[in-house]
Scaffold this motif. Sequence first.
Motif, PDB file in Angstrom:
ATOM      1  N   HIS B 162       5.606   0.937 -11.258  1.00  0.00           N
ATOM      2  CA  HIS B 162       6.981   0.957 -10.777  1.00  0.00           C
ATOM      3  C   HIS B 162       7.694  -0.200 -11.450  1.00  0.00           C
ATOM      4  O   HIS B 162       7.348  -1.362 -11.272  1.00  0.00           O
ATOM      5  CB  HIS B 162       7.028   0.807  -9.254  1.00  0.00           C
ATOM      6  N   GLU B 348      15.364   1.892 -12.144  1.00  0.00           N
ATOM      7  CA  GLU B 348      13.962   1.775 -11.744  1.00  0.00           C
ATOM      8  C   GLU B 348      13.227   3.035 -12.144  1.00  0.00           C
ATOM      9  O   GLU B 348      13.795   4.125 -12.152  1.00  0.00           O
ATOM     10  CB  GLU B 348      13.812   1.490 -10.248  1.00  0.00           C
ATOM     11  N   TYR B 350       9.448   5.154 -11.805  1.00  0.00           N
ATOM     12  CA  TYR B 350       8.097   5.377 -11.312  1.00  0.00           C
ATOM     13  C   TYR B 350       7.333   6.159 -12.378  1.00  0.00           C
ATOM     14  O   TYR B 350       7.809   7.210 -12.819  1.00  0.00           O
ATOM     15  CB  TYR B 350       8.110   6.188 -10.017  1.00  0.00           C
TER      16      TYR B 350
END
Lengths: 285, 781
Positions: B162, B348, B350
């Motif tokens: 992450h 962000e 993942y």
Amino acid sequence: MIPTAFDYERASSVEEAVHLLQSHKGEARILAGGHSLLPLMKLRLASPAVLVDIGGIQDLKGIAVEGKDLVVGALTTHSELSRDERVKKNLPLLAEAAGLIGDLQVRNRGTVGGNLAGADPASDLPAVALALEARLMVEGPQGAKEIPMEDFILGPLLTALGPDEVVRAVRFPIPAETWKGAYAKFEHPASGYAAAGAAVVLLLDEGGTIKEARVAITGAADMAYRARAVEEALKGEKADEEVFTRAAEQAAEGASFSGDLFASGDYRRHLAQVYTRRALRKAVS
Amino acid sequence: MAKVFGAAVKRREDPRLIRGKGRYTDDIRLPGMLYAAILRSPYAHARIRKIDAEQAKKLPGVVAVFTGADLEGKVGPIPTAWLPPDSDMKTPAHPALAKEKVRYVGDGVALVVAEDRYIARDALDLIQVDYEVLPTVVDAEKAMEEGAPLLHDDVPKNVAFHWQAGNDPAPAFHEAEVVIRQSFRQQRLIPNAMEPRAAVAQYNSGSGEMTLYITSQNPHIHRVLLSNILGIPEHKLRIVAVDVGGGFGSKIACYPDEALVAFAARELGRPVKWSEGRSENFQATTHGRDGIIHAELAAKKDGTILGLRLRMVANMGAYLSTAGPGVPTILFGLITPGPYTIPQVHVETYGVLTNTTPIDAYRGAGRPEATYVIERLVDLLAMELGMDPVEVRKKNFIPADAFPYHTATGLEYDSGNYQGALEKALKMLDYEGWRKKQEEARKEGRYIGIGWSTYVEICGLGPSQVAGAVGFQGGLYESATVRFHPTGKVTVFTGTSPHGQGEETTFAQVVADRFGIPVEDVEVVHGDTDRIAMGWGTYGSRTTPVGGSAIAVAAERVLEKATKIAAHMLEVAEEDVEFEGGVFHVKGMPDKQAKIQDVVLQAYLAWNLPQGLEPGLEAQSFYDPVNFTYPFGAHACVTEVDGETGEIKILKYVAVDDCGPIINPMIVEGQVHGGVVQGIGQALYEEAVYDENGQLLTGTFQDYAMPKARFFPMFDTDHTVTPAPHNPLGVKGVGETGTIASTPAVVNSVVDALRPFGVKDLEMPLKPEKIWRILSGGKKS
């Protein structure tokens, strides 16, 4: 991409090819241009024990006008067919459709006989051969015979050709009277095959009325078929946009459509209709 | 002599490649060579209970069958070499052959080595593997859900990392008068280089030296990684990758297969070759893209963009490939503001593991995804505000006088003139003219659309210090050696590894231009770790800006020494010598001269050199750039949608790119054309599809639609020239620009065409049936 082991025989005549097929009792397949069979073998979806290569048989090559027919040797490549002046003059839609098959390499190697005998449900030529009421000249142990195109294709990848029979040539009758024809194709962007391809032949009287219509569709359904309902709807009518639109709505009658990753059955049915109308429009334009 | 820097010199690679005289890995035949084939898992997720290879071993001609157990202590795990910092990254073990579990269809299970490739292939069918089939997950968001099948015990929830970047965008969204929210799917693509992968290994048990011929974009990276995997010291391992038929990123990665071939050659004492089949390539060579980006854009009502918030869920496949983790993080996240002044940006990502082929770089790598998001968002903002999409772009462009410009994501854009490129493209397209045509067409029930994409990309990867800071496990400088031979011919050794880009031509142009010698007198050598000191390879549009700059620096060093010798020959001081067009002459005395070839000869004869000067004439450079380069441009696409069938036709395509000074306009145009087509491939045609069991449904060219030349009109291309201020050539790279720019231009165009139907967004690829369903759903206006 490597096939299972197979034996290779090279026939120097049609008779020898038939004999070789017979002696291998259904274990042998004919190799012509190799553009349908070899990919299947490389994926190991076909594993014939013997390949009988007919590529060297001169009798199977060449294009000729014989009486009222255009006779195309089974080994004629799609490129030859698309460029031949006699084909372009007498049956322009045949030349046009041949020029739309696959890509240049496929057209340079793939053959007319192999294409029809392969009976791929998305191949271009079956539609044109159906609309032109072509007859396949077949050689077998019992001698020569002719099979009308409509009786030749029995299902997807399935034909009336016996395991020991060879297609010698394809006989395309040249319509005697005033006629128009066209082929319109929606190309599958990956394979180059027809997601829908419509071939139409319209026999016209002096006043421009349709005396007879022949419409055949490939690619959309599970096999190439004659769209009889469209033909009926066109017969005796003027060759105009309104008639075409109405008739083309029936292009999906009597055929069964199933979907794949690229197009659903519904969409294919729709494409059959649209491309039938486009072929009709193109024929008279 | 005519200037060769900037001339459309024909690609000198082509005659040999076109005539079949190239040397690809599969062309190599060594005495006594054996052939390998790899048994691959037919299941996407399964436990291996037992492997029985007895039948296969009995097949005449089979020399050996190896399974995972045989590799113990001999072949180490396949590494991941990009570890984005502060991302809590978990790197699951990737064995060269699966031992306990297979995790995607195509995962290697056994290696057969036989006397010929046919026997090797037949033997695969004789290996019996007892699989216990396990539940499968192919979608990244589903893989993160509670209770999803777990691929690796040491990666909870299948989340490998992450990562985040940027600043706090909350104030922007607080201040916003308009917020655009949209999710964008980046479908999975299959790189499909023309040449699949291949390897030939030859081991000398006497010297302990291994020569490994492979299809590589970066032989030196492969050398260090394979040295570790195989336990062969780096100085005993030679990697050769001479002619490589394209890579598009898929030949960056270090795969298990090449290591297995080397292992087999060492075990068996005979050379071993392996060539990937095309179907195998679809499954076992890395894929590209694949992720979903949830985006929010904050703006004012006048079109000023205030902030950007992005959350990406990236599908990484079953294992973390060599450079894979860097793609949806560094290469994606940092460039998301595009060419716009967006003060607040937060990204962000993942990285999620699924039962699919591993993902790695694919032409553009992260930057196409970023450009797609921002360029679609800008169009959505324009639509929301009723503004022209061109006006919104102009309003938010970083002004030409604001460079160097610092982005909210921490980049320093070196130079740019985004308005200039856009103005040029507007003229080339006749934008107003097309808007009128669009209006008229709509009245006739025809649907024409105009789409724009104005982009900036991070290229010329990159400063080594930055490479270290972003977790790339290597440097990103480049080496070059420029060597004059006594007869005046030159060999250039580059650490980059061109595989279709044409640097054998362009690099020769750079050197020939500087030395004033014919291009034919310069040979460019690449792709051999024994001939080239060091290198980081060809990817990230770095070859010319970094590798070319290294060559320029080395050539300058050669010239410095040659000038000393020339001065000595001309009996004047060094500062009195000028060099031009291949000739040294005394300032103000043009007749007192020495040709460079004569100077070179003297350098090697060494009969009369300046005191203290060594003989010979060559120089090496290890050039480390101080920044990335930032090519930019404006692309426009006009499409027409068939109102009956949903087919999309491209009517016109305009590309204005700024890659700095152009060494060879023909090669640049080729790169732009190829890139544009590849980007359109994503927009309209290409898509790797897995079923829920992890079977690849698009595993052949019959189903996976590659764009074909006949699908397109001729493209109109042109350039603006804004040099990169920090490298000696000013060049910025052009290998990826087309792919980065074209995808959103096409989608924006089709969305624009379908405005009468109230369409705001379309998921790629824009297959005709998808469009037909919208058309048949009825008009909204």
